[in-house]
Design an enzyme around this catalytic site. Sequence first.
Site, PDB file in Angstrom:
ATOM      1  N   ASN A 117       0.817  -1.218   0.000  1.00  0.00           N
ATOM      2  CA  ASN A 117       0.000   0.000   0.000  1.00  0.00           C
ATOM      3  C   ASN A 117       0.842   1.256   0.000  1.00  0.00           C
ATOM      4  OD1 ASN A 117      -0.548   1.967   2.503  1.00  0.00           O
ATOM      5  ND2 ASN A 117       0.226   0.014   3.312  1.00  0.00           N
ATOM      6  N   PHE A 121      -1.837   8.323   4.202  1.00  0.00           N
ATOM      7  CA  PHE A 121      -2.605   8.996   5.272  1.00  0.00           C
ATOM      8  C   PHE A 121      -3.842   9.729   4.758  1.00  0.00           C
ATOM      9  CE2 PHE A 121       1.467   9.715   8.048  1.00  0.00           C
ATOM     10  CZ  PHE A 121       1.535   8.352   8.291  1.00  0.00           C
ATOM     11  N   SER A 179       5.639   5.275   8.549  1.00  0.00           N
ATOM     12  CA  SER A 179       4.975   4.918   7.293  1.00  0.00           C
ATOM     13  C   SER A 179       5.856   5.344   6.118  1.00  0.00           C
ATOM     14  CB  SER A 179       3.615   5.597   7.188  1.00  0.00           C
ATOM     15  OG  SER A 179       2.713   4.971   8.051  1.00  0.00           O
ATOM     16  N   ASN A 181       4.966   6.134   3.173  1.00  0.00           N
ATOM     17  CA  ASN A 181       4.229   6.805   2.102  1.00  0.00           C
ATOM     18  C   ASN A 181       4.038   8.305   2.276  1.00  0.00           C
ATOM     19  OD1 ASN A 181       3.883   4.243   0.853  1.00  0.00           O
ATOM     20  ND2 ASN A 181       2.342   3.796   2.409  1.00  0.00           N
ATOM     21  N   THR A 182       4.693   8.886   3.273  1.00  0.00           N
ATOM     22  CA  THR A 182       4.702  10.337   3.421  1.00  0.00           C
ATOM     23  C   THR A 182       6.160  10.765   3.292  1.00  0.00           C
ATOM     24  OG1 THR A 182       2.756  10.369   4.845  1.00  0.00           O
ATOM     25  CG2 THR A 182       4.246  12.255   5.017  1.00  0.00           C
ATOM     26  N   LYS A 212       5.899   4.221  16.981  1.00  0.00           N
ATOM     27  CA  LYS A 212       5.819   3.097  16.032  1.00  0.00           C
ATOM     28  C   LYS A 212       6.980   3.166  15.054  1.00  0.00           C
ATOM     29  CE  LYS A 212       2.672   0.683  12.907  1.00  0.00           C
ATOM     30  NZ  LYS A 212       1.295   0.546  12.437  1.00  0.00           N
ATOM     31  N   ASN A 241       5.993  -1.190  11.465  1.00  0.00           N
ATOM     32  CA  ASN A 241       5.194  -0.729  10.333  1.00  0.00           C
ATOM     33  C   ASN A 241       5.509  -1.610   9.103  1.00  0.00           C
ATOM     34  OD1 ASN A 241       3.572   1.050   8.679  1.00  0.00           O
ATOM     35  ND2 ASN A 241       3.979   2.630  10.201  1.00  0.00           N
TER      36      ASN A 241
HETATM   37  C1  LIG Z   1      -3.561  -0.650   3.662  1.00  0.00           C
HETATM   38  C2  LIG Z   1      -2.730  -0.368   4.870  1.00  0.00           C
HETATM   39  C3  LIG Z   1      -2.768   0.889   5.456  1.00  0.00           C
HETATM   40  C4  LIG Z   1      -1.991   1.158   6.588  1.00  0.00           C
HETATM   41  N1  LIG Z   1      -2.075   2.389   7.147  1.00  0.00           N
HETATM   42  C5  LIG Z   1      -1.362   2.651   8.286  1.00  0.00           C
HETATM   43  C6  LIG Z   1      -1.476   3.904   8.936  1.00  0.00           C
HETATM   44  O1  LIG Z   1      -2.236   4.779   8.530  1.00  0.00           O
HETATM   45  N2  LIG Z   1      -0.717   4.098  10.037  1.00  0.00           N
HETATM   46  C7  LIG Z   1       0.127   3.151  10.546  1.00  0.00           C
HETATM   47  O2  LIG Z   1       0.791   3.398  11.564  1.00  0.00           O
HETATM   48  N3  LIG Z   1       0.228   1.940   9.964  1.00  0.00           N
HETATM   49  C8  LIG Z   1      -0.489   1.667   8.868  1.00  0.00           C
HETATM   50  N4  LIG Z   1      -0.402   0.441   8.277  1.00  0.00           N
HETATM   51  C9  LIG Z   1       0.548  -0.559   8.841  1.00  0.00           C
HETATM   52  C10 LIG Z   1      -0.129  -1.521   9.802  1.00  0.00           C
HETATM   53  O3  LIG Z   1      -0.660  -0.868  10.923  1.00  0.00           O
HETATM   54  C11 LIG Z   1       0.881  -2.597  10.264  1.00  0.00           C
HETATM   55  O4  LIG Z   1       1.911  -1.974  11.001  1.00  0.00           O
HETATM   56  C12 LIG Z   1       1.489  -3.352   9.088  1.00  0.00           C
HETATM   57  O5  LIG Z   1       0.525  -3.597   8.102  1.00  0.00           O
HETATM   58  C13 LIG Z   1       2.081  -4.713   9.519  1.00  0.00           C
HETATM   59  O6  LIG Z   1       1.093  -5.524  10.097  1.00  0.00           O
HETATM   60  P1  LIG Z   1       0.300  -6.695   9.305  1.00  0.00           P
HETATM   61  O7  LIG Z   1       1.326  -7.596   8.705  1.00  0.00           O
HETATM   62  O8  LIG Z   1      -0.519  -7.348  10.383  1.00  0.00           O
HETATM   63  O9  LIG Z   1      -0.525  -6.023   8.284  1.00  0.00           O
HETATM   64  C14 LIG Z   1      -1.166   0.146   7.145  1.00  0.00           C
HETATM   65  C15 LIG Z   1      -1.148  -1.124   6.565  1.00  0.00           C
HETATM   66  C16 LIG Z   1      -1.918  -1.396   5.446  1.00  0.00           C
HETATM   67  C17 LIG Z   1      -1.882  -2.782   4.851  1.00  0.00           C
END
Ligand SMILES: Cc1cc2nc3c(=O)[nH]c(=O)nc-3n(C[C@H](O)[C@H](O)[C@H](O)COP(=O)(O)O)c2cc1C
Length: 361
Positions: A117, A121, A179, A181-182, A212, A241
């Site tokens: 992804n 934000f 993240s 993406n910023t 985080k 993350n």
């Molecule tokens: C589509 C998507 C959007 C995410 N958006 C955020 C976000 O806005 N803020 C954040 O701290 N992490 C975000 N994450 C990261 C997740 O909170 C998590 O740290 C990461 O996906 C690893 O966990 P997982 O393997 O269980 O998905 C996002 C993950 C995905 C897949």
Amino acid sequence: MGLYDLALKTMFLIPPERIHGIINLGLKTLHSVPVVNRAMESAVRVKDPVLSQELLGTTFPAPLGLAAGFDKNAASIDAWGAVGFGYAELGTVTPKPQPGNPAPRLFRLPQDKAILNRMGFNNKGALEVAEGLKKRKSSDVVGINIGKNKTSTDAVADFRQGAAALGNLADYVAVNVSSPNTPGLRDLQAVAELRPLLVAVKEATDSPVLVKIAPDLADDDILQIADLAIELGLAGIIATNTTISREGLATDSDEVAAMGAGGISGDPLNERSLEVLKLVRKHVGDKLLIISVGGISTPERAWERITAGANLLQGYTPFIYGGLGWIHSVHTGLASQVRAHGLSNISEAVGSGLTWRNDAI
Ligand SMILES: Cc1cc2nc3c(=O)[nH]c(=O)nc-3n(C[C@H](O)[C@H](O)[C@H](O)COP(=O)(O)O)c2cc1C
């Protein structure tokens, strides 16, 4: 297969980003009908006292929470407990509303049980999310994850503003500097940048503060952040993350390259996320709480994280692939391991190194 899981699988036929909105809306709608909500709760929620822990000044009824990014605007705030999560981390929320990156910005990699992804934000901003938080009806535990606006030139001011507007409305605040993406956000993980930012957040809220971190940091940098967190009196660390690495994927590399930039989540993250957890726990002892997240797709992995030192767990991608059955199986799996090892509460398993017992029932 439960109804919800069937629905999820059907929804995999729909473009990936829409599915998230549909699930959020569905949960919100279900939750506003109390009788349906109660039925859902009694059908799927694992209520087991061995899973309940007193942490961060509150009671977490179960250790697995929804990771940040799924409910960015606190749209389904009262539904997450009913579907079985022990808590939910809402956000990331930025001070001002922003649209995020242009679509497409969310891709599934089913062969890897992963997601790529670059949402960036997309959210309704701190003021609107604060209004939603004020209207919450349940007493479910929630964290609020804050970030900076893409166009902001003053990151410290953004984080201070987010913490001031939202921090005291949640049980904890997660500072998201990880993240991918910023632009420039992850540079804020350098200790010199991070210090004033964390100080500002701590000043702006009475809630416990966690930071985080990204899995792509060098180990030394992670340890420096851990030291800083202890020095500043933070409550803990959320690790990790998404990763910008494309290594070890089963999905065809040309296909992945065509998807473009973004962070990978899910199974490919499991190994590094576990490694970071172990690294931090070994370094900090019991001075910090650790929330482990990244590729926790099975009960065995959940137990491995707990016994490697995680106090709490989170997941996003495993929820997309596994639905409500995943939450249920993680919690029942953990509870049966606690009993099989002769423990009375999951907190006794944290950092114990106890291995998964196949004879547990
Ligand atoms: C589509 C998507 C959007 C995410 N958006 C955020 C976000 O806005 N803020 C954040 O701290 N992490 C975000 N994450 C990261 C997740 O909170 C998590 O740290 C990461 O996906 C690893 O966990 P997982 O393997 O269980 O998905 C996002 C993950 C995905 C897949």
